[in-house]
Design a protein around this motif. Structure first.
Motif, PDB file in Angstrom:
ATOM      1  N   THR A 129      -9.361  -4.591  -7.523  1.00 11.11           N
ATOM      2  CA  THR A 129      -8.462  -5.164  -6.327  1.00 11.11           C
ATOM      3  C   THR A 129      -7.532  -6.262  -6.910  1.00 11.11           C
ATOM      4  O   THR A 129      -6.158  -6.382  -6.642  1.00 11.11           O
ATOM      5  N   ALA A 130      -8.114  -7.161  -7.766  1.00 12.99           N
ATOM      6  CA  ALA A 130      -7.359  -8.186  -8.172  1.00 12.99           C
ATOM      7  C   ALA A 130      -6.265  -7.564  -9.213  1.00 12.99           C
ATOM      8  O   ALA A 130      -4.900  -8.317  -8.884  1.00 12.99           O
ATOM      9  N   ARG A 131      -6.718  -6.844  -9.982  1.00  8.83           N
ATOM     10  CA  ARG A 131      -5.719  -6.343 -10.873  1.00  8.83           C
ATOM     11  C   ARG A 131      -4.470  -5.652 -10.107  1.00  8.83           C
ATOM     12  O   ARG A 131      -3.156  -5.764 -10.397  1.00  8.83           O
ATOM     13  N   ILE A 132      -4.726  -4.769  -9.148  1.00  8.32           N
ATOM     14  CA  ILE A 132      -3.657  -4.149  -8.365  1.00  8.32           C
ATOM     15  C   ILE A 132      -2.689  -5.206  -7.725  1.00  8.32           C
ATOM     16  O   ILE A 132      -1.500  -5.091  -7.865  1.00  8.32           O
ATOM     17  N   ARG A 133      -3.491  -6.109  -7.030  1.00  8.05           N
ATOM     18  CA  ARG A 133      -2.431  -7.279  -6.382  1.00  8.05           C
ATOM     19  C   ARG A 133      -1.567  -7.844  -7.493  1.00  8.05           C
ATOM     20  O   ARG A 133      -0.567  -8.140  -7.162  1.00  8.05           O
ATOM     21  N   THR A 134      -2.240  -8.231  -8.484  1.00  2.75           N
ATOM     22  CA  THR A 134      -1.296  -9.005  -9.614  1.00  2.75           C
ATOM     23  C   THR A 134      -0.103  -7.877 -10.027  1.00  2.75           C
ATOM     24  O   THR A 134       1.069  -8.314 -10.064  1.00  2.75           O
ATOM     25  N   GLN A 135      -0.548  -6.835 -10.298  1.00  2.00           N
ATOM     26  CA  GLN A 135       0.609  -5.840 -10.610  1.00  2.00           C
ATOM     27  C   GLN A 135       1.668  -5.674  -9.703  1.00  2.00           C
ATOM     28  O   GLN A 135       2.824  -5.782  -9.917  1.00  2.00           O
TER      29      GLN A 135
ATOM     30  N   HIS B 107       0.103   3.386  -6.844  1.00  2.00           N
ATOM     31  CA  HIS B 107       0.385   4.492  -6.023  1.00  2.00           C
ATOM     32  C   HIS B 107       1.062   3.975  -4.606  1.00  2.00           C
ATOM     33  O   HIS B 107       0.631   3.032  -3.860  1.00  2.00           O
ATOM     34  N   ARG B 108       2.113   4.612  -4.123  1.00  2.00           N
ATOM     35  CA  ARG B 108       2.904   4.015  -2.919  1.00  2.00           C
ATOM     36  C   ARG B 108       1.973   4.110  -1.690  1.00  2.00           C
ATOM     37  O   ARG B 108       2.176   3.257  -0.927  1.00  2.00           O
ATOM     38  N   THR B 109       1.136   5.045  -1.522  1.00  2.00           N
ATOM     39  CA  THR B 109       0.235   4.938  -0.376  1.00  2.00           C
ATOM     40  C   THR B 109      -0.560   3.778  -0.532  1.00  2.00           C
ATOM     41  O   THR B 109      -0.918   3.354   0.730  1.00  2.00           O
ATOM     42  N   THR B 110      -1.130   3.323  -1.508  1.00  2.00           N
ATOM     43  CA  THR B 110      -1.754   1.979  -1.609  1.00  2.00           C
ATOM     44  C   THR B 110      -1.075   0.825  -1.293  1.00  2.00           C
ATOM     45  O   THR B 110      -1.505  -0.197  -0.655  1.00  2.00           O
ATOM     46  N   VAL B 111       0.210   0.870  -1.710  1.00  2.00           N
ATOM     47  CA  VAL B 111       1.098  -0.190  -1.512  1.00  2.00           C
ATOM     48  C   VAL B 111       1.473  -0.325   0.058  1.00  2.00           C
ATOM     49  O   VAL B 111       1.319  -1.470   0.586  1.00  2.00           O
ATOM     50  N   TYR B 112       1.883   0.759   0.634  1.00  2.00           N
ATOM     51  CA  TYR B 112       1.803   0.875   1.918  1.00  2.00           C
ATOM     52  C   TYR B 112       0.634   0.372   2.943  1.00  2.00           C
ATOM     53  O   TYR B 112       0.862  -0.382   3.830  1.00  2.00           O
ATOM     54  N   ARG B 113      -0.316   0.995   2.558  1.00  3.01           N
ATOM     55  CA  ARG B 113      -1.556   0.590   3.362  1.00  3.01           C
ATOM     56  C   ARG B 113      -2.029  -0.774   3.263  1.00  3.01           C
ATOM     57  O   ARG B 113      -2.318  -1.184   4.397  1.00  3.01           O
ATOM     58  N   ARG B 114      -1.918  -1.277   1.956  1.00  6.15           N
ATOM     59  CA  ARG B 114      -2.535  -2.735   1.879  1.00  6.15           C
ATOM     60  C   ARG B 114      -1.312  -3.684   2.235  1.00  6.15           C
ATOM     61  O   ARG B 114      -1.888  -4.581   2.854  1.00  6.15           O
ATOM     62  N   TRP B 115      -0.033  -3.600   2.190  1.00  2.56           N
ATOM     63  CA  TRP B 115       0.956  -4.447   2.468  1.00  2.56           C
ATOM     64  C   TRP B 115       1.939  -4.223   3.778  1.00  2.56           C
ATOM     65  O   TRP B 115       2.409  -5.015   4.241  1.00  2.56           O
TER      66      TRP B 115
ATOM     67  N   VAL C 121       8.949  -1.307  -5.712  1.00  4.63           N
ATOM     68  CA  VAL C 121       7.923  -2.024  -5.990  1.00  4.63           C
ATOM     69  C   VAL C 121       6.590  -1.186  -6.645  1.00  4.63           C
ATOM     70  O   VAL C 121       6.080  -1.558  -7.540  1.00  4.63           O
ATOM     71  N   ALA C 122       6.251  -0.067  -5.918  1.00  8.56           N
ATOM     72  CA  ALA C 122       5.402   0.698  -6.305  1.00  8.56           C
ATOM     73  C   ALA C 122       5.544   1.389  -7.586  1.00  8.56           C
ATOM     74  O   ALA C 122       4.758   1.463  -8.367  1.00  8.56           O
ATOM     75  N   ALA C 123       6.873   2.033  -8.027  1.00 10.25           N
ATOM     76  CA  ALA C 123       7.141   2.551  -9.217  1.00 10.25           C
ATOM     77  C   ALA C 123       7.010   1.497 -10.182  1.00 10.25           C
ATOM     78  O   ALA C 123       6.623   1.739 -11.334  1.00 10.25           O
ATOM     79  N   ARG C 124       7.443   0.237  -9.976  1.00  8.85           N
ATOM     80  CA  ARG C 124       7.571  -0.803 -11.010  1.00  8.85           C
ATOM     81  C   ARG C 124       6.411  -1.060 -11.215  1.00  8.85           C
ATOM     82  O   ARG C 124       5.637  -1.377 -12.524  1.00  8.85           O
TER      83      ARG C 124
ATOM     84  N   VAL D 291       6.876  -7.376  -7.101  1.00  7.11           N
ATOM     85  CA  VAL D 291       7.863  -7.913  -6.243  1.00  7.11           C
ATOM     86  C   VAL D 291       8.624  -9.106  -6.634  1.00  7.11           C
ATOM     87  O   VAL D 291       9.721  -8.930  -6.350  1.00  7.11           O
ATOM     88  N   ARG D 292       8.262  -9.863  -7.396  1.00 10.46           N
ATOM     89  CA  ARG D 292       9.064 -11.075  -7.840  1.00 10.46           C
ATOM     90  C   ARG D 292      10.008 -10.484  -8.677  1.00 10.46           C
ATOM     91  O   ARG D 292      11.243 -10.884  -8.908  1.00 10.46           O
ATOM     92  N   ALA D 293       9.758  -9.510  -9.739  1.00 16.00           N
ATOM     93  CA  ALA D 293      11.103  -8.985 -10.445  1.00 16.00           C
ATOM     94  C   ALA D 293      11.935  -8.369  -9.835  1.00 16.00           C
ATOM     95  O   ALA D 293      13.110  -8.503 -10.173  1.00 16.00           O
ATOM     96  N   GLU D 294      11.458  -7.274  -8.963  1.00 22.08           N
ATOM     97  CA  GLU D 294      12.671  -6.745  -8.058  1.00 22.08           C
ATOM     98  C   GLU D 294      13.240  -7.857  -7.248  1.00 22.08           C
ATOM     99  O   GLU D 294      14.575  -7.400  -7.060  1.00 22.08           O
ATOM    100  N   LEU D 295      12.864  -8.819  -6.630  1.00 17.73           N
ATOM    101  CA  LEU D 295      13.558  -9.782  -5.746  1.00 17.73           C
ATOM    102  C   LEU D 295      14.339 -10.589  -6.681  1.00 17.73           C
ATOM    103  O   LEU D 295      15.621 -10.816  -6.249  1.00 17.73           O
ATOM    104  N   GLY D 296      14.148 -10.932  -7.736  1.00 18.32           N
ATOM    105  CA  GLY D 296      14.845 -11.688  -8.735  1.00 18.32           C
ATOM    106  C   GLY D 296      16.180 -10.863  -9.241  1.00 18.32           C
ATOM    107  O   GLY D 296      17.200 -11.359  -9.502  1.00 18.32           O
ATOM    108  N   GLU D 297      15.716  -9.537  -9.376  1.00 19.52           N
ATOM    109  CA  GLU D 297      17.072  -8.631 -10.017  1.00 19.52           C
ATOM    110  C   GLU D 297      17.782  -7.983  -8.815  1.00 19.52           C
ATOM    111  O   GLU D 297      19.037  -8.084  -9.099  1.00 19.52           O
ATOM    112  N   HIS D 298      17.343  -7.814  -7.702  1.00 16.95           N
ATOM    113  CA  HIS D 298      18.014  -7.165  -6.577  1.00 16.95           C
ATOM    114  C   HIS D 298      18.149  -7.886  -5.398  1.00 16.95           C
ATOM    115  O   HIS D 298      18.855  -7.373  -4.367  1.00 16.95           O
ATOM    116  N   GLY D 299      17.676  -9.087  -4.994  1.00 13.40           N
ATOM    117  CA  GLY D 299      17.518  -9.713  -3.889  1.00 13.40           C
ATOM    118  C   GLY D 299      16.959  -8.999  -2.619  1.00 13.40           C
ATOM    119  O   GLY D 299      16.317  -8.036  -2.989  1.00 13.40           O
TER     120      GLY D 299
END
Length: 230
Positions: A27-33, A62-70, A55-58, A38-46
């Motif tokens: 769980t912690a590893r997924i959150r960190t990844q 899995h995108r399902t996990t990203v949508y379900r959790r956040w 964010v899921a790709a970077r 998010v920080r990298a995408e936001l810094g590069e693309h706003g």
């Protein structure tokens, strides 16, 4: 704002959401990844270029996990702010109020100067997302609470008057940094952190941030004399 368009998730993706902030483990590893992505995408693309799918790709999650959790981009941004409060950061202790505030301001200026400009992008994103704005407010409250010790130490040393309002002093010391760097977008001035700290200390020493002494309790009215004059 992006909405989930996934088909029905596979059985392995239908487990309950992981416990938030669980120490260690998958769980912690997924959150960190994910938050790193998010920080990298936001810094590069706003904010406008930040999407759940990117964010899921970077992150490799899995995108399902990203949508379900956040849930959405706002949820991702809010968790970035909340994660910042999970750290063990403490304000500097240089031995003087001016030194502490100058060092604190230097940290702010260094963070604002970092490339990609993640800190500036997060501040800007908080104006576009209610979830991010609420999380940023929680982070500010946490940071101000941690920095109150800087003012308490100065009061104990006798540098500034007792009853000095820590929040007002801290805002006065750091506000010039955000005004210059975020609002005016001026070039970074190496003298600004120390100058802003010195100005705030002079004002504090003069009592500008001291709360007034409480009014003394009024003396109770004397008891009226009894009928027999006693």
């Amino acid at each position: 704002m992006t909405t989930p368009t996934d088909p029905e998730p596979a059985p392995e993706d239908t487990r309950p959401p992981p416990t938030r902030r669980r120490p260690g483990g998958r769980t912690a590893r997924i959150r960190t990844q994910v938050l790193d992505a998010v920080r990298a995408e936001l810094g590069e693309h706003g904010y406008d270029g930040l999407t759940m799918d990117a964010v899921a790709a970077r992150s490799g999650v899995h995108r399902t996990t990203v949508y379900r959790r956040w849930g959405d981009v706002g949820g991702l941004l809010a968790d970035v702010f909340d994660a910042a409060s999970d750290d063990g950061w403490q304000p500097p202790d240089t031995g003087s109020l001016e030194g502490d505030l100058a060092a604190l301001n230097q940290e702010i200026q260094t963070a604002m100067a970092a490339q990609p400009p993640i800190m500036a992008a997060l501040i800007a994103a908080s104006f576009r997302s209610e979830k991010a704005a609420e999380a940023q407010q929680r982070l500010w409250e946490d940071r101000y609470a941690r920095c109150e010790i800087v003012v308490s130490r100065a009061v104990r040393r006798g540098d500034i008057p007792p009853r000095t309002d820590a929040r007002r002093l801290l805002i006065a010391a750091t506000a010039p940094l955000y005004h210059q760097l975020v609002l005016l977008r001026t070039p970074h001035d190496p003298q600004l952190p120390g100058h802003a700290a010195r100005t705030a200390v002079l004002a504090a020493a003069a009592g500008a941030f001291a709360e007034p002494e409480p009014e003394p309790e009024p003396e109770p009215d004397p008891e009226p004399p009894s009928a027999d004059g006693t």
